[in-house]
Design a protein around this motif. Structure first.
Motif, PDB file in Angstrom:
ATOM      1  N   UNK A 223      12.202   7.629  -0.048  1.00 52.81           N
ATOM      2  CA  UNK A 223      12.921   9.103  -0.073  1.00 52.81           C
ATOM      3  C   UNK A 223      13.627   9.319  -1.206  1.00 52.81           C
ATOM      4  N   UNK A 224      14.148  10.619  -1.794  1.00 56.27           N
ATOM      5  CA  UNK A 224      14.888  10.734  -2.671  1.00 56.27           C
ATOM      6  C   UNK A 224      15.824  11.670  -2.256  1.00 56.27           C
ATOM      7  N   UNK A 225      16.576  12.417  -3.405  1.00 61.00           N
ATOM      8  CA  UNK A 225      17.821  12.991  -2.828  1.00 61.00           C
ATOM      9  C   UNK A 225      17.885  14.366  -2.096  1.00 61.00           C
ATOM     10  N   UNK A 226      16.636  14.923  -2.158  1.00 57.85           N
ATOM     11  CA  UNK A 226      16.620  16.096  -1.153  1.00 57.85           C
ATOM     12  C   UNK A 226      15.868  15.919  -0.092  1.00 57.85           C
ATOM     13  N   UNK A 227      15.425  14.875   0.461  1.00 60.46           N
ATOM     14  CA  UNK A 227      14.938  14.434   1.711  1.00 60.46           C
ATOM     15  C   UNK A 227      15.740  14.524   2.595  1.00 60.46           C
TER      16      UNK A 227
ATOM     17  N   UNK B 112       0.976  -1.139   0.031  1.00 58.17           N
ATOM     18  CA  UNK B 112      -0.003  -0.113  -0.032  1.00 58.17           C
ATOM     19  C   UNK B 112       0.955   1.099  -0.158  1.00 58.17           C
ATOM     20  N   UNK B 113       0.768   2.100  -1.273  1.00 61.77           N
ATOM     21  CA  UNK B 113       1.658   3.241  -1.212  1.00 61.77           C
ATOM     22  C   UNK B 113       0.725   4.500  -0.705  1.00 61.77           C
ATOM     23  N   UNK B 114       1.305   5.071   0.171  1.00 59.03           N
ATOM     24  CA  UNK B 114       0.857   6.561   0.420  1.00 59.03           C
ATOM     25  C   UNK B 114       1.556   7.587  -0.162  1.00 59.03           C
ATOM     26  N   UNK B 115       1.229   8.248  -0.963  1.00 59.86           N
ATOM     27  CA  UNK B 115       2.218   9.454  -1.571  1.00 59.86           C
ATOM     28  C   UNK B 115       1.975  10.771  -0.808  1.00 59.86           C
ATOM     29  N   UNK B 116       3.022  11.282  -0.626  1.00 59.27           N
ATOM     30  CA  UNK B 116       3.367  12.722  -0.004  1.00 59.27           C
ATOM     31  C   UNK B 116       3.978  13.571  -1.187  1.00 59.27           C
ATOM     32  N   UNK B 117       3.498  14.541  -1.502  1.00 57.78           N
ATOM     33  CA  UNK B 117       4.141  15.436  -2.355  1.00 57.78           C
ATOM     34  C   UNK B 117       5.420  16.119  -1.608  1.00 57.78           C
ATOM     35  N   UNK B 118       5.449  16.426  -0.437  1.00 56.78           N
ATOM     36  CA  UNK B 118       6.377  17.146   0.488  1.00 56.78           C
ATOM     37  C   UNK B 118       7.400  16.123   0.646  1.00 56.78           C
ATOM     38  N   UNK B 119       8.669  16.967   0.724  1.00 56.17           N
ATOM     39  CA  UNK B 119       9.895  16.084   1.163  1.00 56.17           C
ATOM     40  C   UNK B 119       9.857  15.585   2.584  1.00 56.17           C
ATOM     41  N   UNK B 120      10.649  14.706   2.934  1.00 57.31           N
ATOM     42  CA  UNK B 120      10.593  14.072   4.359  1.00 57.31           C
ATOM     43  C   UNK B 120      11.820  15.027   4.952  1.00 57.31           C
ATOM     44  N   UNK B 121      11.401  15.681   6.151  1.00 58.56           N
ATOM     45  CA  UNK B 121      12.422  16.706   6.683  1.00 58.56           C
ATOM     46  C   UNK B 121      11.891  16.536   8.083  1.00 58.56           C
ATOM     47  N   UNK B 122      12.686  17.091   9.124  1.00 60.69           N
ATOM     48  CA  UNK B 122      12.124  17.290  10.554  1.00 60.69           C
ATOM     49  C   UNK B 122      10.881  18.105  10.599  1.00 60.69           C
ATOM     50  N   UNK B 123      10.315  18.830   9.746  1.00 61.09           N
ATOM     51  CA  UNK B 123       9.384  19.463   9.739  1.00 61.09           C
ATOM     52  C   UNK B 123       7.999  18.455   9.359  1.00 61.09           C
TER      53      UNK B 123
ATOM     54  N   UNK C  30      28.906  23.140 -16.921  1.00 62.74           N
ATOM     55  CA  UNK C  30      27.673  22.585 -16.953  1.00 62.74           C
ATOM     56  C   UNK C  30      27.331  21.812 -15.476  1.00 62.74           C
ATOM     57  N   UNK C  31      26.414  22.194 -14.868  1.00 63.21           N
ATOM     58  CA  UNK C  31      25.928  21.635 -13.678  1.00 63.21           C
ATOM     59  C   UNK C  31      24.380  21.076 -13.859  1.00 63.21           C
ATOM     60  N   UNK C  32      24.355  19.745 -13.465  1.00 62.69           N
ATOM     61  CA  UNK C  32      22.950  19.394 -13.189  1.00 62.69           C
ATOM     62  C   UNK C  32      22.712  19.252 -11.630  1.00 62.69           C
ATOM     63  N   UNK C  33      23.587  19.756 -10.895  1.00 62.67           N
ATOM     64  CA  UNK C  33      23.324  19.608  -9.328  1.00 62.67           C
ATOM     65  C   UNK C  33      24.229  20.895  -8.706  1.00 62.67           C
ATOM     66  N   UNK C  34      23.514  21.392  -7.659  1.00 57.48           N
ATOM     67  CA  UNK C  34      24.056  22.502  -7.001  1.00 57.48           C
ATOM     68  C   UNK C  34      23.997  22.386  -5.524  1.00 57.48           C
ATOM     69  N   UNK C  35      25.151  22.818  -4.842  1.00 50.95           N
ATOM     70  CA  UNK C  35      25.044  22.497  -3.341  1.00 50.95           C
ATOM     71  C   UNK C  35      23.749  23.111  -2.597  1.00 50.95           C
ATOM     72  N   UNK C  36      23.224  24.047  -3.001  1.00 53.11           N
ATOM     73  CA  UNK C  36      21.943  24.900  -2.222  1.00 53.11           C
ATOM     74  C   UNK C  36      20.686  24.125  -3.108  1.00 53.11           C
ATOM     75  N   UNK C  37      20.642  23.037  -3.751  1.00 52.54           N
ATOM     76  CA  UNK C  37      19.631  22.790  -4.527  1.00 52.54           C
ATOM     77  C   UNK C  37      18.250  22.202  -3.741  1.00 52.54           C
ATOM     78  N   UNK C  38      18.553  21.844  -2.488  1.00 48.08           N
ATOM     79  CA  UNK C  38      17.500  21.202  -1.800  1.00 48.08           C
ATOM     80  C   UNK C  38      16.272  22.058  -1.640  1.00 48.08           C
ATOM     81  N   UNK C  39      16.492  23.327  -1.625  1.00 48.41           N
ATOM     82  CA  UNK C  39      15.168  24.255  -1.455  1.00 48.41           C
ATOM     83  C   UNK C  39      14.531  24.650  -2.536  1.00 48.41           C
ATOM     84  N   UNK C  40      15.001  24.285  -3.859  1.00 50.82           N
ATOM     85  CA  UNK C  40      14.506  24.812  -5.107  1.00 50.82           C
ATOM     86  C   UNK C  40      14.232  23.518  -6.080  1.00 50.82           C
ATOM     87  N   UNK C  41      15.152  22.761  -6.131  1.00 53.04           N
ATOM     88  CA  UNK C  41      14.911  21.701  -7.482  1.00 53.04           C
ATOM     89  C   UNK C  41      14.011  20.830  -7.088  1.00 53.04           C
TER      90      UNK C  41
END
Ligand code: NAD
Length: 354
Positions: A57-61, A31-42, A264-275
């Motif tokens: 989870x994925x890369x920016x959780x 049974x899958x429950x989908x949350x669009x938000x990332x998993x964070x302390x909040x 050429x960057x596919x990744x960025x050190x501050x990407x967590x809050x944007x990508x």
């Protein structure tokens, strides 16, 4: 029917839902429950007592120790990473809490390697600028000069699955000389190039430098003011690995000094809050990223190198196999941490940075 296996999926996008549902036919009793938000302390409180046996989870959780404690006390047994990198999970804390953590170590390395090639050649031959010009009715070639890659030296940091796939394309396809730095030599790389043990000896030889190592304590900011200075003038840097490998402020400095032909960057050190989200109607507060985007010789993509049908199918299938192995208490070949063994996944893990 047996008790269902409940999985809370975080950072869900429509494509995640599509491929995960396809990987979980009704008879799998998942049974899958989908949350669009990332998993964070909040957002960890979305997992309530007995609501999930596993989280996916994925890369920016973001799973530091307090999040893992909450999950463990809510009855979660497994953390399923839909990615290779595990730098966003406190693995020692997971081990101490008796959780299992499994990743998807290999999913179409070609998806990422081919994207790195696409970025490199877009930048080198300036097809992104040409496309924009032609759409405006401007057919001038001024400023669009590129270089051929045949015979050029391509340096790699990291020769794992993606590094080898990239080396094969650059060597067999473009006729480049490929050199690489990696503390763990991979025989699969050897048909395509040579190792250079000392990174400081590799960098001055690179017309192109492409990053394919994980983010660890030893690789954080491996591209910094000192290593950028070692690159030849007019080198091209490609990063499809992790943003934290590059000290972005030092990179901007090098770009302003006209040290590099392009980045050429596919990744960025501050990407967590944007990508992975649409911020097009907002005032983006990240001045470092916004400065980076002003350079005509910089391309930034939103961590999409993996984003190919083959990769998404493999990620979903492997994630479900990991879940089924862990829930059945079978050995899981992709375990980074397993409650039964302090050695779980040592080969796979290579201590990624927190
Ligand atoms: P891999 O584990 O197969 O290979 C990583 C290689 O890096 C290994 O050979 C390892 O020995 C080497 N390495 C470790 N520490 C090093 C160091 N200090 N210096 C040089 N090399 C070092 O991983 P992979 O599947 O090839 O993936 C590489 C990276 O690509 C992942 O860690 C991940 O961060 C990134 N990635 C990005 C995307 C994307 O969509 N942009 C998708 C998948 C993976």
């Amino acid at each position: 029917m047996s008790t269902p296996i409940k999985v809370a999926v975080f950072s869900t996008k429509p494509y995640d839902k599509h491929y995960l549902q396809a990987a979980c036919p009704p008879e799998s009793n998942i049974q899958l429950t989908f949350h669009p938000v990332p998993l964070t302390p909040e957002t960890a409180s979305l997992v309530t007592k007995a609501s999930a046996d596993a989280v996916c989870v994925f890369v920016n959780d973001h799973l530091p120790s307090p999040v893992l404690s909450h999950l463990a006390s809510s009855g979660v047994r497994a953390i399923l990473l839909r990615c290779a990198g595990s730098n966003n999970v406190d693995l020692p804390a997971a081990q101490a809490l008796g959780l299992s953590v499994a990743n998807v170590p290999a999913y179409s390395p070609e998806a990422v390697a081919e994207f790195a090639v696409a970025l490199l050649q877009t930048l080198n031959r300036q097809t992104h600028r040409a496309h924009a010009r032609v759409r405006e009715g401007n057919f001038s070639l001024d400023g669009l000069m590129g270089r051929t890659l045949r015979g050029k030296t391509v340096g790699l940091i990291g020769t794992g699955r993606i590094g080898v796939a990239f080396a094969r394309i650059m060597s067999a396809g473009f006729g480049c000389r490929v050199l690489a730095h990696d503390p763990f030599r991979n025989p699969a790389f050897e048909p395509y190039g040579s190792y250079v043990d000392d990174l400081a000896a590799l960098l001055p030889q690179c017309d192109v430098l492409s990053l394919h190592c994980p983010l660890t304590e030893s690789t954080k900011h491996v591209i910094n003011a000192d290593t950028l200075a070692l690159l030849p003038d007019r080198a091209i840097l490609v990063n499809t690995s992790r943003g934290g490998l590059v000290d972005t402020k030092a990179l901007i400095h090098a770009l302003k000094a006209r040290k590099l032909a392009g980045v050429a960057l596919d990744v960025y050190e501050g990407e967590g809050s944007l990508f992975y989200d649409d911020h097009s109607g907002e005032i983006i507060q990240d001045d470092v990223l916004m400065r980076l985007l002003t350079f005509p010789n910089v391309i930034v993509c939103g961590h999409q190198a993996f984003f190919a049908e083959e990769a998404l199918r493999e990620i979903a299938d492997c994630t479900v196999r990991n879940l089924q192995d862990i829930m059945a208490r079978r050995p899981c070949e992709n375990a980074l941490v397993s409650p039964d063994s302090s050695q779980g996944g040592e080969e796979n893990r290579r201590s990624e940075v927190k």
